[in-house]
Design a protein around this motif. Structure first.
Motif, PDB file in Angstrom:
ATOM      1  N   GLU A 173      -6.742  -0.204   5.076  1.00 61.38           N
ATOM      2  CA  GLU A 173      -6.767  -0.178   3.613  1.00 61.38           C
ATOM      3  C   GLU A 173      -6.916  -1.595   3.072  1.00 61.38           C
ATOM      4  N   TRP A 203       0.815  -1.221   0.000  1.00 59.10           N
ATOM      5  CA  TRP A 203       0.000   0.000   0.000  1.00 59.10           C
ATOM      6  C   TRP A 203       0.842   1.261   0.000  1.00 59.10           C
ATOM      7  N   LEU A 217      -2.144   9.653  -4.454  1.00 54.71           N
ATOM      8  CA  LEU A 217      -3.412   9.801  -3.744  1.00 54.71           C
ATOM      9  C   LEU A 217      -3.477  11.059  -2.903  1.00 54.71           C
ATOM     10  N   GLY A 252       4.151   5.575   5.027  1.00 55.15           N
ATOM     11  CA  GLY A 252       2.811   5.952   4.561  1.00 55.15           C
ATOM     12  C   GLY A 252       2.369   7.369   4.870  1.00 55.15           C
ATOM     13  N   TRP A 277       0.062   4.098  -2.696  1.00 54.92           N
ATOM     14  CA  TRP A 277      -0.332   5.485  -2.375  1.00 54.92           C
ATOM     15  C   TRP A 277       0.532   6.493  -3.116  1.00 54.92           C
ATOM     16  N   SER A 297       0.976  10.791   4.512  1.00 62.78           N
ATOM     17  CA  SER A 297       0.116  11.177   3.387  1.00 62.78           C
ATOM     18  C   SER A 297       0.438  12.584   2.908  1.00 62.78           C
ATOM     19  N   ARG A 302      -5.101  12.863   7.650  1.00 63.78           N
ATOM     20  CA  ARG A 302      -6.062  11.858   7.175  1.00 63.78           C
ATOM     21  C   ARG A 302      -7.470  12.162   7.709  1.00 63.78           C
ATOM     22  N   SER A 358      -9.080   4.583  -2.346  1.00 67.28           N
ATOM     23  CA  SER A 358      -8.484   4.293  -1.042  1.00 67.28           C
ATOM     24  C   SER A 358      -9.510   4.609   0.032  1.00 67.28           C
TER      25      SER A 358
END
Ligand SMILES: [Zn+2]
Ligand SMILES: [Zn+2]
Length: 937
Positions: A750, A18, A27, A141, A22, A143, A73, A765
């Motif tokens: 996810e 993932w 994303l 990860g 991403w 974001s 998030r 997602s």
């Protein structure tokens, strides 16, 4: 229908997949808005404090990124326009030191290489190794918008740096002057006050006798004694100062002294700054080597004699000591003074000695020619920004810390004698000796036109460029519209009209950072943001007010991550926890959850691996719940039962006539979502995480799943509509719970979410779906109350069963005395009680039959009807053992309590605790003896 999940949850495989997805799918990229009049009000954006390009991710980063990522998030899932900008800092001193070491290990030096070749080498190093920390962030990860990644030496940002320097110079806010700076002889550069760390050292105070000279030019035989911690600096003494009203020295006013070792006549001056109480009341004045002396020198028009070179060796101003290292010179100076009878004494003295934060070398306060920012009026604006409430600090106390520093701020020395960094755009003319400061590289002196000019060899303090980031990442100065600022060079693609990023994202919403860079970075961003953003008018053409000039509206100062014993992590102590190692062992989600569950504002985290183990188990629990659910969906499908997926992705609801467990779990979900939203709004990551944990593990897995099993019958003749309704609620609550958990455990959620939709998810997602927003009207309080009654009853029955030793699997009847009103709740849900408490029938009674083991609560009395078949001999043996143990406990306590030496000395709470223990043991003993009597052992 959902696809199969592997039996065991393997975070590594899932996370790698993932993390890569991403980034590849972009994303979290937030392109420049296309619509006119994009406003910053529906925006949530933050700048990542750019890690040093030399850095590796440590626990502090991981903590900071976890908190930021949860917020990003969460806001993204609330439908806001979210932007998190990553980048790295060129980190002048640190990077230069690192590459220099490499070069030295290869047998060369930067000086041998020359400036251009060395800088090329640093760039090469950066290409190879400079991306470590961002690579680690990708794997974890974060974001962030990778399309907007910057490096502080990028051309676009370098243009901003140059513009800022030239502009401040033109505004009369940058000047060059000889001042005392903190000089690192190893790094051979000035460093800022903030880069000096102070340590206490046991040193000495040397008292030196300076001969007084008479009117005839000869020594009078009298001495004036001064005290110093750095005797070698006396080589640069230009005066001795006394307080004008110090009666001991009135007769010396206007006289001169002979400076020992240098044979130089120096004046005795009077100044009220001198403390009569300290030492002898006479102070040697060395303007080139001490900030206070420098100020004295300025007041009295004294010369400054710099006696050291860049490496802190005595220079040719130091007479016979020339060429000696400062500490060697110190020894020789002291020895010479002693042999000449001029050393009055040596006293032990604890010194606060400054060290270079980077290389730990003792800093030498030293006069040198540097560039400074005149800190007013920048500081005044930055103070007003906080005082007027345009910037809010969490925890609040940091506003005070900030204001206190800001109100006592000195001019900022921005030049560094390094090669790696933004070179100062100032050229010295060898003909007219004036300075040319220019946006473009100068080829001629702007004063006399000569081409005999040379650019300053200094570079700018790294924090000068990072202080500009909030304006420069959004296009300043290219978008400046006030007319004064030069538009950005066209080849950078910034047009005067292209200011949608700035209009949309400036001021940023929040800064998440550590206390350690509050002054270095936060304060400077505020000063520079409030100053330079004024160049950019508001979208409607009006002047930018202070409220819109600030670089961010809120600052959240996070805590420190310490080890499990609350010790600061340090390489020397060997207690550093490498987040990457822990992530390999337990998975990113478990580590993130650990950090979040312990993060409350203002409280340091004692990182405990046992917690991470617990949260890995939590991840497994969710995984297994998903597998259980998928298995039931598949089974139902085989029996022709399909679930209603219409409500997935929104907030689940339950019809008033739905079974209690459905109404209850939906109400619990709403209550949990409400608490999580509130907790995150207040930076209570710990509350949010703990509420989710209790909901998912406790309410959902331990209670709801066990109860709903009763309604998942797919066998022939089962009530299919009941199964379908139960499954639909189960799936919709689970799906919403995944969304609730997603900001905290993005990888696991996810994976399970995609599995649920079996490759046909409604979005790319789960991070792009909506965060559960509770509706108050759906908070079914009756369901919550009724379920609470059932839970209490089940817990009590389980407890009684345990007490009287009912075998695990045996189902037994119970007697229950309860109010008529609640009787109905119990009867309707009898199946739940029977299943969860292993009960075979409930006898409603007015009074519990005598002889039954029972529990009483305010709401009900319950008893388990159970005839124990026991092995009397074995039971007696067990009882005897236990009785012996408790007798010993009581005896031990009695002995301790009977010892006056102990009771007199021990703190009262210890004594009380022991008394309580003794009473409890005695109580237990009485019960055990009674049991033994009843068995007639
Ligand atoms: Zn240094
Ligand atoms: Zn000139």
């Amino acid at each position: 229908m959902p696809h199969d999940l592997p039996k065991a949850y393997d975070p590594t495989a899932v996370e790698d997949h993932w993390a890569e997805y991403w980034v590849r799918e972009k994303l979290f990229s937030q392109p420049t808005p296309t619509q006119e009049g994009a406003s910053s009000s529906q925006c949530f954006d933050i700048l990542l404090p750019p890690p040093n390009v030399t850095g590796n991710l440590h626990m502090g980063h991981m903590f900071e990124h976890t908190e930021s990522d949860i917020l990003m998030r969460w806001h993204r899932m609330r439908g806001e326009r979210v932007l998190w900008i990553p980048g790295t800092d060129h980190a002048g001193i640190a990077t230069q030191m690192l590459v220099e070491r490499q070069v030295v290990s290869e047998g060369s030096t930067r000086q041998k290489m020359g400036r251009d070749a060395f800088i090329k080498r640093v760039w090469q190093w950066r290409e190879h190794y400079g991306g470590t920390i961002l690579g680690q962030m990708k794997r974890l990860g974060a974001s962030v918008d990778w399309d907007r990644e910057y490096f502080t030496m990028d051309e676009r940002l370098s243009v901003a740096v140059r513009e800022a320097f030239v502009k401040l110079y033109e505004q009369g806010l940058i000047y060059r002057g000889a001042y005392i700076v903190n000089w690192c002889p190893r790094c051979q550069t000035a460093i800022s006050d903030l880069e000096v760390v102070y340590d206490e050292h046991k040193g000495h105070l040397w008292e030196i006798r300076y001969p007084v000279i008479g009117d005839d030019g000869k020594d009078t035989g009298e001495f004036l004694t001064v005290a110093t911690t750095r005797p070698e600096t006396m080589l640069g003494d230009v005066a001795v100062a006394i307080h004008p009203e110090d009666e001991r020295y009135t007769h010396l006013h206007g006289k001169k002294l002979r400076l020992p070792l240098m044979d130089r006549e120096i004046p005795i001056i009077t100044d009220e700054w001198v403390s009569r109480e300290f030492g002898t009341g006479a102070v040697k004045v060395t303007p080139a080597h001490d900030p206070n002396d420098f100020a004295l020198g300025q007041r009295h028009n004294l010369p400054s004699i710099n006696v050291m070179d860049d490496t802190a060796h005595i220079n040719d101003q130091g007479g016979k000591y020339s060429g000696l290292d400062r500490f060697v010179a110190r020894k020789e100076v002291v020895a010479d003074l002693e042999s000449q009878g001029l050393l009055a004494g040596i006293k032990d003295h604890v010194n606060n000695i400054g060290h270079c934060d980077r290389c730990k070398t003792i800093v030498e306060p030293r006069l040198s020619l540097q560039w400074f920012i005149k800190i007013q009026p920048l500081a005044d604006k930055a103070i007003a920004a906080v005082k007027e409430g345009h910037i809010k600090f969490t925890p609040e106390m940091y506003a005070k810390t900030y204001l206190n520093w800001m109100e006592n701020i000195h001019d900022w020395c921005i030049s560094r004698q390094l090669w790696w960094g933004h070179r100062i755009p100032a050229w010295h003319c060898y003909v007219c000796h004036k300075t040319t400061v220019s946006r473009e590289d100068a080829t001629k002196c702007s004063h006399c036109g000569s081409d005999k000019i040379e650019q300053s060899t200094d570079v700018l303090d790294t924090w000068f460029s990072s202080g500009l980031l909030p304006v420069s990442v959004f296009g300043w100065p290219g978008i400046a519209t006030n007319g004064e600022g030069a538009p950005g060079p066209s080849h950078l693609g910034i047009r005067n009209s292209d200011r949608r990023d700035f209009d949309t994202f400036y001021p940023t919403s929040l800064l998440v950072t550590g206390f350690d860079i509050l002054f270095f970075w936060v304060a400077r961003m505020i000063m520079m943001g409030c100053w330079f953003s004024l160049d950019v008018k508001m979208p409607d053409g009006s002047d930018r007010p202070l409220s819109e000039s600030v670089p961010f509206r809120e600052v959240y100062i996070h805590a420190l991550v310490r080890d499990a014993n609350r010790e600061k992590m340090s390489k020397t102590k060997g207690n550093v926890i490498d987040p990457i190692e822990i992530v390999k062992q337990y998975g990113t989600d478990a580590v993130r959850f650990t950090l979040a569950s312990m993060a409350s504002p203002g409280t340091d985290i004692a990182f405990n691996i046992a917690r991470t183990e617990g949260y890995r188990a939590f991840a497994n629990k969710i995984w297994n719940a998903a597998r259980f659910m998928f298995m039931n969906i598949d089974r139902a499908a085989e029996a022709g039962i399909t679930i209603d997926t219409a409500a997935l992705g929104s907030m689940p609801t339950a019809a008033p006539g739905a079974p209690l467990e459905s109404r209850w779990i939906v109400a619990e979900l709403h209550a949990t979502a409400d608490k999580v939203n509130q907790a995150l709004a207040n930076y209570r990551f710990d509350d949010a995480a703990n509420v989710i944990y209790q909901f998912f593990w406790g309410s959902f897995c331990d209670w709801y799943l066990e109860i709903v099993k009763l309604s998942l019958d797919v066998s022939e003749g089962a009530d299919k509509s009941r199964t379908q309704a139960a499954l639909t609620t189960l799936v919709s609550v689970f799906e919403a719970s995944l969304r609730l958990l997603s900001p905290f455990m993005p990888f696991l959620t996810e994976e399970v979410w995609h599995a649920l939709y079996d490759g046909k998810p409604p979005a790319k997602s789960i991070a792009l779906t909506r965060f559960p927003q509770p509706a108050r009207s759906d908070l079914d309080s009756a369901a919550l109350e009724q379920m609470s009654l059932l839970q209490t009853l089940i817990i009590e029955v389980r407890a009684v069963r345990k007490e009287i030793g009912v075998e695990e699997k045996a189902a037994v009847p119970i007697e229950l005395r309860i109010d008529q009103q609640q009787n109905a709740v119990i009867s309707t849900n009898q199946a739940i009680i029977e299943r969860l408490a292993r009960v075979t029938g409930i006898r409603f009674v007015d009074q519990i039959s005598s002889g039954l083991a029972r529990h009483a609560t305010p709401q009900f009395d319950v008893a388990v009807v159970y005839e124990r078949k026991i092995d009397v001999a074995a039971e007696c043996e067990k009882l005897n053992k236990e009785i012996a143990k408790q007798e010993k406990n009581v005896a031990n306590s009695d002995r301790q309590l009977g010892n006056p030496a102990f009771t007199a000395k021990a703190p009262p709470h210890i004594v009380d605790g022991l008394k309580k223990q003794r009473d409890e043991a005695q109580h237990l003993l009485d019960k055990l003896r009674a049991d033994r009597d009843s068995l007639a052992c």
